[in-house]
Scaffold this active site. Sequence first.
Site, PDB file in Angstrom:
ATOM      1  N   HIS A 221      28.347  -6.686  21.199  1.00 56.63           N
ATOM      2  CA  HIS A 221      28.574  -5.927  19.972  1.00 56.63           C
ATOM      3  C   HIS A 221      29.461  -4.703  20.232  1.00 56.63           C
ATOM      4  O   HIS A 221      29.605  -4.230  21.357  1.00 56.63           O
ATOM      5  CB  HIS A 221      27.241  -5.484  19.369  1.00 56.63           C
ATOM      6  CG  HIS A 221      26.455  -4.600  20.298  1.00 56.63           C
ATOM      7  ND1 HIS A 221      26.701  -3.258  20.464  1.00 56.63           N
ATOM      8  CD2 HIS A 221      25.433  -4.895  21.143  1.00 56.63           C
ATOM      9  CE1 HIS A 221      25.868  -2.744  21.344  1.00 56.63           C
ATOM     10  NE2 HIS A 221      25.078  -3.721  21.789  1.00 56.63           N
ATOM     11  N   GLU A 297      18.279  -8.216  22.412  1.00 57.20           N
ATOM     12  CA  GLU A 297      18.306  -7.474  23.666  1.00 57.20           C
ATOM     13  C   GLU A 297      16.886  -7.301  24.219  1.00 57.20           C
ATOM     14  O   GLU A 297      15.896  -7.444  23.487  1.00 57.20           O
ATOM     15  CB  GLU A 297      18.952  -6.105  23.436  1.00 57.20           C
ATOM     16  CG  GLU A 297      19.063  -5.191  24.666  1.00 57.20           C
ATOM     17  CD  GLU A 297      19.862  -5.803  25.816  1.00 57.20           C
ATOM     18  OE1 GLU A 297      19.320  -6.730  26.465  1.00 57.20           O
ATOM     19  OE2 GLU A 297      20.988  -5.349  26.072  1.00 57.20           O
TER      20      GLU A 297
END
Length: 418
Positions: A221, A297
């Site tokens: 990202h 994550e």
Amino acid sequence: MREFVVEADGGSRGNPGPAGYGAAVSDAATGETLAEAAEFIGVATNNVAEYRGLLAGLRAAHALDPEARVAVRMDSKLVVEQMSGRWKIKHPDMKPLAMEARAVFPPGRVTYEWIPRERNKHADRLANEAMDAGAKGETWTPRTPAPVLEPEGPPGDARAGAAAARAALAQGSAVPAPEPADEARSDTRAARTVASATTSAPGWSAAPDLGAPATFVLLRHGETPLTPQKRFSGSGGSDPALSEVGREQARLVAGALARRGTVQAVVASPLARTRETAAIVADRLGLDVRVDDGLRETDFGAWEGLTFGEARERHPDDLTAWLGDPEVRPTGGGESFAETAERIEEARARLVAEYAGRTVLLVTHVTPIKTLLRLALGAPPESLFRMELSAASLSAVAYYADGNASVRLFNDTSHLRP
């Protein structure tokens, strides 16, 4: 379905005059050059030489995979417009060449894009090399040996590939030979094998075509407010959105992926920063975003929002144990690297099966991407601390039907540079 980029060019020193063409075929997902072609064709016009280059590039791509899709890029506006069907072909020397080019792949599997000359340097160089060779009465030869084709292998990690090699050896198959190191290559091969030239035994060297791999293009990202400060930002923290810098990074990577034209699906982690990055890219590509919880994550527990130095100052023993053992969780619970790896392996197996033969963009985070790369390379857990992964960077792994994996790209940030 594999996807190639064909870059082609032709030139004539006199128009008409001594002429030659050049063409290069590259993997659309990774940019790796797979084939080159060039030839001195005697006296001809620029346009005829350009068509000959196009035809040679398409034939080279067809030889690699007749089922592939091809994006042709040329700096000849004439050829691009004529082959796209927007301009008529009137010249009698070019009509048969255009017909031959259209016959190489079925209609709809080839697209054409005009690019400025400075972006067509590879094919231009090959064409000039061919003309230089012709002027000397020589035949053009590549500067470097032709690339060794990779074995078409698998979903999984390097251990699966090693098991396949052991099985082949046990059956008297050809022995995989080690590849010499080549630090100049931009990609990493975890499972390339070359059949021994001294054996004709059936097995490894006679393996059937495994088809196109599932290719994961891995996008970290864009930046959040926490990224420049290098703070722990996992799935158990504040779930920050992208900063304006991160949004611009997402727009830049979207443009780069649109130019490549190979991504067929977009899958994102459920966290805000990945969903926002994925939405910007998918909008440019005209695709929908699917969310997969397996791509989230790691949960860094009590360290969420802290810098590494702050975590070491507040929880020195816990941090030391965590760095030395993948089974150890961060302070306050969180998720160990071993638990993260198990989750990532499950997601990988599921997505490889679903996207077999296709190219899918996975928009995720540092730990999931590093874990996929580590597994593909057969590297130990501590290798996670030895990889640099920049915000909005691209990596790529191909997963083949026999369980082997090939790392094709790592931490590419060229799309972020002006």
